[in-house]
Design an enzyme around this catalytic site. Structure first.
Site, PDB file in Angstrom:
ATOM      1  N   ASP A   1       0.830  -1.212   0.000  1.00 57.80           N
ATOM      2  CA  ASP A   1       0.000   0.000   0.000  1.00 57.80           C
ATOM      3  C   ASP A   1       0.863   1.261   0.000  1.00 57.80           C
ATOM      4  O   ASP A   1       0.663   2.175  -0.808  1.00 57.80           O
ATOM      5  CB  ASP A   1      -0.922  -0.051   1.224  1.00 57.80           C
ATOM      6  CG  ASP A   1      -1.852   1.146   1.346  1.00 57.80           C
ATOM      7  OD1 ASP A   1      -1.386   2.291   1.233  1.00 57.80           O
ATOM      8  OD2 ASP A   1      -3.046   0.954   1.598  1.00 57.80           O
TER       9      ASP A   1
ATOM     10  N   LEU B   1      -5.766   1.910   0.868  1.00 50.28           N
ATOM     11  CA  LEU B   1      -5.789   1.091  -0.340  1.00 50.28           C
ATOM     12  C   LEU B   1      -5.894  -0.381   0.036  1.00 50.28           C
ATOM     13  O   LEU B   1      -6.636  -1.142  -0.584  1.00 50.28           O
ATOM     14  CB  LEU B   1      -4.542   1.340  -1.185  1.00 50.28           C
ATOM     15  CG  LEU B   1      -4.286   2.788  -1.617  1.00 50.28           C
ATOM     16  CD1 LEU B   1      -3.020   2.860  -2.458  1.00 50.28           C
ATOM     17  CD2 LEU B   1      -5.477   3.360  -2.374  1.00 50.28           C
ATOM     18  N   ASP B   2      -5.157  -0.782   1.053  1.00 49.04           N
ATOM     19  CA  ASP B   2      -5.220  -2.159   1.536  1.00 49.04           C
ATOM     20  C   ASP B   2      -6.603  -2.498   2.067  1.00 49.04           C
ATOM     21  O   ASP B   2      -7.223  -3.490   1.655  1.00 49.04           O
ATOM     22  CB  ASP B   2      -4.192  -2.372   2.651  1.00 49.04           C
ATOM     23  CG  ASP B   2      -2.863  -2.895   2.129  1.00 49.04           C
ATOM     24  OD1 ASP B   2      -2.846  -3.537   1.068  1.00 49.04           O
ATOM     25  OD2 ASP B   2      -1.845  -2.677   2.802  1.00 49.04           O
ATOM     26  N   HIS B   3      -7.082  -1.710   3.019  1.00 53.01           N
ATOM     27  CA  HIS B   3      -8.369  -2.021   3.641  1.00 53.01           C
ATOM     28  C   HIS B   3      -9.507  -1.943   2.628  1.00 53.01           C
ATOM     29  O   HIS B   3     -10.367  -2.829   2.570  1.00 53.01           O
ATOM     30  CB  HIS B   3      -8.626  -1.069   4.813  1.00 53.01           C
ATOM     31  CG  HIS B   3      -7.808  -1.370   6.022  1.00 53.01           C
ATOM     32  ND1 HIS B   3      -8.207  -2.266   6.994  1.00 53.01           N
ATOM     33  CD2 HIS B   3      -6.603  -0.904   6.423  1.00 53.01           C
ATOM     34  CE1 HIS B   3      -7.291  -2.331   7.948  1.00 53.01           C
ATOM     35  NE2 HIS B   3      -6.304  -1.514   7.619  1.00 53.01           N
TER      36      HIS B   3
ATOM     37  N   GLY C   1      -9.378  -4.786   0.325  1.00 52.64           N
ATOM     38  CA  GLY C   1      -9.773  -5.996   1.047  1.00 52.64           C
ATOM     39  C   GLY C   1     -11.276  -6.172   1.119  1.00 52.64           C
ATOM     40  O   GLY C   1     -11.798  -7.273   0.875  1.00 52.64           O
TER      41      GLY C   1
END
Length: 463
Positions: A333, A360-362, A365
């Site tokens: 990220d 961006l990760d969350h 996800g």
């Protein structure tokens, strides 16, 4: 508030190929302040959780035969969940999400960001820079000196060639002009495709949308584990599989291992391959989060998986996309933020900046979990092995170029209202509650995380 006011959810729901009329089932509430940034981070967070919740509600309807439950998205819960990796505690102790050598550095002509949280990435970074691998407290100074003498792009190429991670800070315009950036701009937020005409799996009546489903989780920090953590919340039997030679952070697993079990299997070993194939024979979903092509030698391409286990849902996540000159690069990220211009937009004239969370990760996800849930719904209706693909860069493009501008909200939420504690094998665990919510749905995970890699490689929680 009506969901039509939140274009992010409408855009994401359309990308998932879903019925737009179901958006009327979604309502929003809670303090609006949270995840303050120049970019519309809160809108991204709200939208991704909304479509994940709605996809869970839709699949619940499929399995129960009842109307799609109402979905309530609480901004305070969403903002807290997007900070879950920073809020987790064991016996009151926090952990540092970034190692000392994971940071911005001033190069000769700009800035570069490195990622060295894992020991092997740290070693490769030092080797690329000509810094002794056994250096101790002087590492930061030595790396700073080595980086200062080179341009950012030189460092990016040198470190990547050595298997490490470093990315030059670019403006949004510079990224858009690059080959990879131009390709990303031409991609949708996510893709969902039908691989074959395999018959759909029979989904029996169940209160939880993923009850009875088995998920092989081949992902690492952070987006993939967030997705599979969500599937575990919704009733899936999730077994995370890592290679025994790749170290993992127990602290990270304390956050993303909720509801799951974790084991190690060596896919390069005959015994390990046999164990994996036995697990695959009974799997319903396979989620991978490695670089495109990295698992191909183990027969884990979508086509190979579909041939061995027709009717799977296959979800693939990458940093840079499965296309273009950067498709095989490692990424996280923080590095995607730097490459795509986010760091410049969130920074100042003195230095680059960062988003208030690993958004961006969350966000990716929750989109990944939503993609799996929608694939299960469509598979129930018309069959077929299903493939869902996402990339952090595609989420970044959505954030920078597509979502409506941020309203300039101040940070006004209380994370303490959305965390709880439980006993765990590591000690007293404090963690963020899940933001995915619909009427009659689960409000917490059935089990805390355990010690990483210590569970048996079997389904159903057997010892």
């Amino acid at each position: 508030m009506n969901s039509s006011n939140f274009t992010g959810a409408s855009q994401a729901w359309a990308a998932l190929g879903a019925n737009s009329s179901l958006l009327d089932r979604v309502s929003y509430s809670g303090p609006s302040g949270g995840l303050p940034a120049r970019l519309p981070v809160m809108e991204l967070a709200r939208a991704t959780v909304a479509v994940c919740s709605l996809a869970a509600a839709e699949l619940t309807s499929v399995r129960t035969g009842r109307p799609v439950p109402q979905v309530r998205v609480d901004d305070e819960s969403v903002a807290t969940a997007f900070l879950s990796d920073r809020l987790v505690r064991v016996d009151g102790q926090a952990w540092s999400t970034f190692a000392p050598l994971s940071r911005f550095w001033r190069a000769a002509d700009g800035w570069v960001r490195t990622h060295a949280n894992y020991p092997h990435h740290r070693a490769r970074l030092l080797a690329a820079l000509g810094v002794p691998g056994n250096i101790g407290e002087e590492a930061v100074d030595a790396v700073a000196e080595a980086i200062a003498g080179h341009t950012a792009l030189e460092l990016e190429e040198t470190v990547y060639a050595a298997g490490g991670l470093a990315v030059a800070t670019r403006s949004p315009e510079e990224w858009a002009k690059s080959t990879q950036g131009a390709l990303v701009a031409g991609q949708p937020l996510l893709t969902t495709t039908r691989v074959d005409d395999a018959p759909g799996r029979v989904l029996g009546d169940a209160a939880l949308p993923c009850a009875g489903l088995r998920v092989l989780d081949l992902t690492r920090v952070l987006a993939g584990p967030v997705a599979t953590r969500t599937l575990a919340l919704l009733g899936a039997d999730v077994l995370r599989i890592d290679a025994p030679h790749l170290p993992e952070s127990q602290e990270a697993h304390n956050d993303t291992g909720m509801g799951k079990r974790s084991t190690t299997v060596d896919l390069g070993d005959a015994t390990g391959r046999r164990v994996f194939e036995e697990l695959l024979d009974e799997a319903d979903v396979v989620v991978t989060g490695y670089r495109p092509g990295a698992l191909d030698r183990f027969g884990l391409t979508p086509e190979a998986l579909a041939g061995r286990r027709p009717g799977l849902v296959i979800a693939q996540l990458s940093a840079w996309g499965h296309y273009g000159p950067w498709h095989g690069r490692r990424g996280f990220d923080s590095l995607v933020q730097v490459a795509t211009g986010i760091a410049e937009l969130e920074g100042s004239s003195d230095s680059p900046g960062a988003l208030p969370a690993q958004a961006l990760d969350h966000g990716t996800g929750y989109l990944l979990a939503a993609g799996v849930l929608r694939a299960l719904t469509e598979q129930h209706r018309t069959g077929g092995t299903r493939l869902v693909r996402l990339a952090l860069t595609q989420t970044a493009h959505w954030l920078v170029h597509v979502l409506p501008p941020a309203p300039g909200e101040e940070d006004g939420f209380d994370a303490g209202r959305r965390v709880t504690e439980t006993d765990s094998p590591m000690g007293r665990l404090r963690y963020a509650l899940p933001p995915v919510s619909y009427e009659g749905g689960p409000v917490n995970w059935a089990r805390p995380p355990g010690l990483w890699g210590t569970d048996a490689p079997v389904w159903g929680g057997g010892a």
